[in-house]
Design a protein around this motif. Structure first.
Motif, short mmCIF file in Angstrom:
data_model
loop_
_atom_site.label_atom_id
_atom_site.label_comp_id
_atom_site.label_asym_id
_atom_site.label_seq_id
_atom_site.Cartn_x
_atom_site.Cartn_y
_atom_site.Cartn_z
N GLY A 28 84.33 34.25 -78.87
CA GLY A 28 84.62 32.91 -79.34
C GLY A 28 83.86 31.83 -78.61
O GLY A 28 84.28 30.67 -78.62
N ASP A 29 82.73 32.20 -78.01
CA ASP A 29 81.97 31.23 -77.24
C ASP A 29 81.18 30.29 -78.13
O ASP A 29 80.96 30.56 -79.32
CB ASP A 29 81.00 31.96 -76.30
N ILE A 30 80.74 29.20 -77.52
CA ILE A 30 79.83 28.27 -78.16
C ILE A 30 78.58 28.15 -77.28
O ILE A 30 78.63 28.43 -76.08
CB ILE A 30 80.47 26.88 -78.37
N TYR A 31 77.47 27.73 -77.86
CA TYR A 31 76.18 27.79 -77.19
C TYR A 31 75.43 26.48 -77.36
O TYR A 31 75.35 25.96 -78.47
CB TYR A 31 75.36 28.96 -77.75
N ARG A 32 74.89 25.98 -76.25
CA ARG A 32 74.20 24.70 -76.25
C ARG A 32 72.68 24.82 -76.15
O ARG A 32 71.98 23.84 -76.39
CB ARG A 32 74.70 23.85 -75.07
N ARG A 33 72.19 25.96 -75.77
CA ARG A 33 70.76 26.10 -75.55
C ARG A 33 70.08 26.71 -76.76
O ARG A 33 70.53 27.73 -77.29
CB ARG A 33 70.50 26.94 -74.31
N ALA A 34 68.97 26.12 -77.16
CA ALA A 34 68.25 26.58 -78.35
C ALA A 34 67.82 28.04 -78.20
O ALA A 34 67.84 28.80 -79.17
CB ALA A 34 67.05 25.69 -78.61
N GLY A 35 67.43 28.43 -76.99
CA GLY A 35 66.94 29.78 -76.77
C GLY A 35 67.99 30.85 -76.95
O GLY A 35 67.66 32.04 -77.04
N GLU A 36 69.25 30.45 -77.04
CA GLU A 36 70.33 31.42 -77.21
C GLU A 36 70.54 31.80 -78.68
O GLU A 36 71.23 32.76 -78.97
CB GLU A 36 71.64 30.86 -76.65
N TYR A 37 69.96 31.05 -79.57
CA TYR A 37 70.17 31.28 -81.00
C TYR A 37 69.15 32.24 -81.58
O TYR A 37 67.98 32.23 -81.20
CB TYR A 37 70.17 29.95 -81.75
N ASP A 38 69.60 33.03 -82.53
CA ASP A 38 68.77 34.07 -83.13
C ASP A 38 68.13 33.64 -84.44
O ASP A 38 67.05 34.15 -84.79
CB ASP A 38 69.64 35.32 -83.41
N PHE A 39 68.79 32.77 -85.17
CA PHE A 39 68.32 32.40 -86.50
C PHE A 39 68.33 30.89 -86.65
O PHE A 39 69.22 30.21 -86.14
CB PHE A 39 69.22 33.04 -87.57
N TRP A 40 67.35 30.39 -87.42
CA TRP A 40 67.19 28.96 -87.60
C TRP A 40 66.97 28.63 -89.07
O TRP A 40 66.28 29.37 -89.79
CB TRP A 40 66.00 28.45 -86.79
N GLY A 41 67.51 27.49 -89.47
CA GLY A 41 67.20 26.95 -90.78
C GLY A 41 65.91 26.15 -90.71
O GLY A 41 65.33 25.96 -89.63
N GLN A 42 65.48 25.63 -91.86
CA GLN A 42 64.18 24.98 -91.96
C GLN A 42 64.20 23.52 -91.56
O GLN A 42 63.15 22.94 -91.39
CB GLN A 42 63.65 25.10 -93.39
N GLY A 43 65.35 22.92 -91.39
CA GLY A 43 65.42 21.52 -90.99
C GLY A 43 65.58 20.58 -92.17
O GLY A 43 65.07 20.83 -93.26
N THR A 44 66.29 19.49 -91.92
CA THR A 44 66.47 18.44 -92.91
C THR A 44 66.32 17.10 -92.20
O THR A 44 66.86 16.90 -91.11
CB THR A 44 67.83 18.57 -93.62
N LEU A 45 65.57 16.19 -92.80
CA LEU A 45 65.21 14.93 -92.16
C LEU A 45 66.29 13.89 -92.37
O LEU A 45 66.70 13.61 -93.50
CB LEU A 45 63.88 14.42 -92.70
N VAL A 46 66.71 13.29 -91.27
CA VAL A 46 67.64 12.16 -91.29
C VAL A 46 66.90 10.94 -90.75
O VAL A 46 66.36 10.98 -89.64
CB VAL A 46 68.89 12.45 -90.44
N THR A 47 66.87 9.88 -91.55
CA THR A 47 66.22 8.65 -91.14
C THR A 47 67.24 7.53 -91.20
O THR A 47 67.83 7.28 -92.26
CB THR A 47 65.03 8.32 -92.04
N VAL A 48 67.43 6.85 -90.07
CA VAL A 48 68.39 5.75 -90.00
C VAL A 48 67.59 4.47 -89.81
O VAL A 48 66.91 4.30 -88.80
CB VAL A 48 69.38 5.95 -88.86
N SER A 49 67.68 3.58 -90.76
CA SER A 49 66.93 2.34 -90.70
C SER A 49 67.75 1.26 -90.00
O SER A 49 68.98 1.20 -90.12
CB SER A 49 66.57 1.88 -92.11
N SER A 50 67.04 0.39 -89.29
CA SER A 50 67.72 -0.67 -88.54
C SER A 50 67.90 -1.91 -89.38
O SER A 50 67.36 -2.02 -90.48
CB SER A 50 66.94 -0.98 -87.27
#
Length: 125
Positions: free
Chosen positions: A103-125
């Motif tokens: 039931g652990d949680i992980y903060r380091r990217a190197g600990e993860y085995d699989f990745w999604g492709q990414g989605t862009l979030v843009t916040v305008s000022s």
């Protein structure tokens, strides 16, 4: 497991977005999950993590009380509800999964085995 992130877009400061990460291919509930983000010219950073069963969560300090990570193991989907968005939240957001028996949680990217492709979030000022 294959991961597909979605839900990004353009939003004004103070607005909200919900990101989704749909998993396929393996038993989703066997994976601890996380969200990371990468702004232009910066390293990928941890945003939030959730345990297999969803009972444990963790956040980077900069998003605490604004972002909520949760998952639906029946729908094989993880979410990141983002509120009170700021321009500094602008980044490509990635979801990631780590096969685990506990039931652990992980903060380091190197600990993860699989990745999604990414989605862009843009916040305008």
């Amino acid at each position: 497991v294959q991961l597909q992130a979605s839900g990004g877009g353009l939003v004004q400061t103070g607005g909200s977005l919900r990101l989704s990460c749909a998993a396929s291919g393996r038993t989703f509930s066997n994976y601890a999950m996380g969200w990371f983000r990468q702004a232009p010219g910066q390293e990928r950073e941890f945003v939030a993590a959730i345990s297999r069963g969803g009972t444990r969560t963790d956040y980077v300090d900069s998003v605490k009380d604004r972002f909520t990570i949760f998952r639906d193991n029946v729908k094989n989907t993880m979410y990141l509800q983002m509120t009170s968005l700021k321009p500094e939240d602008t980044a490509v957001y990635y979801c990631a999964g780590k096969r685990t028996n506990g039931g652990d949680i992980y903060r380091r990217a190197g600990e993860y085995d699989f990745w999604g492709q990414g989605t862009l979030v843009t916040v305008s000022s």
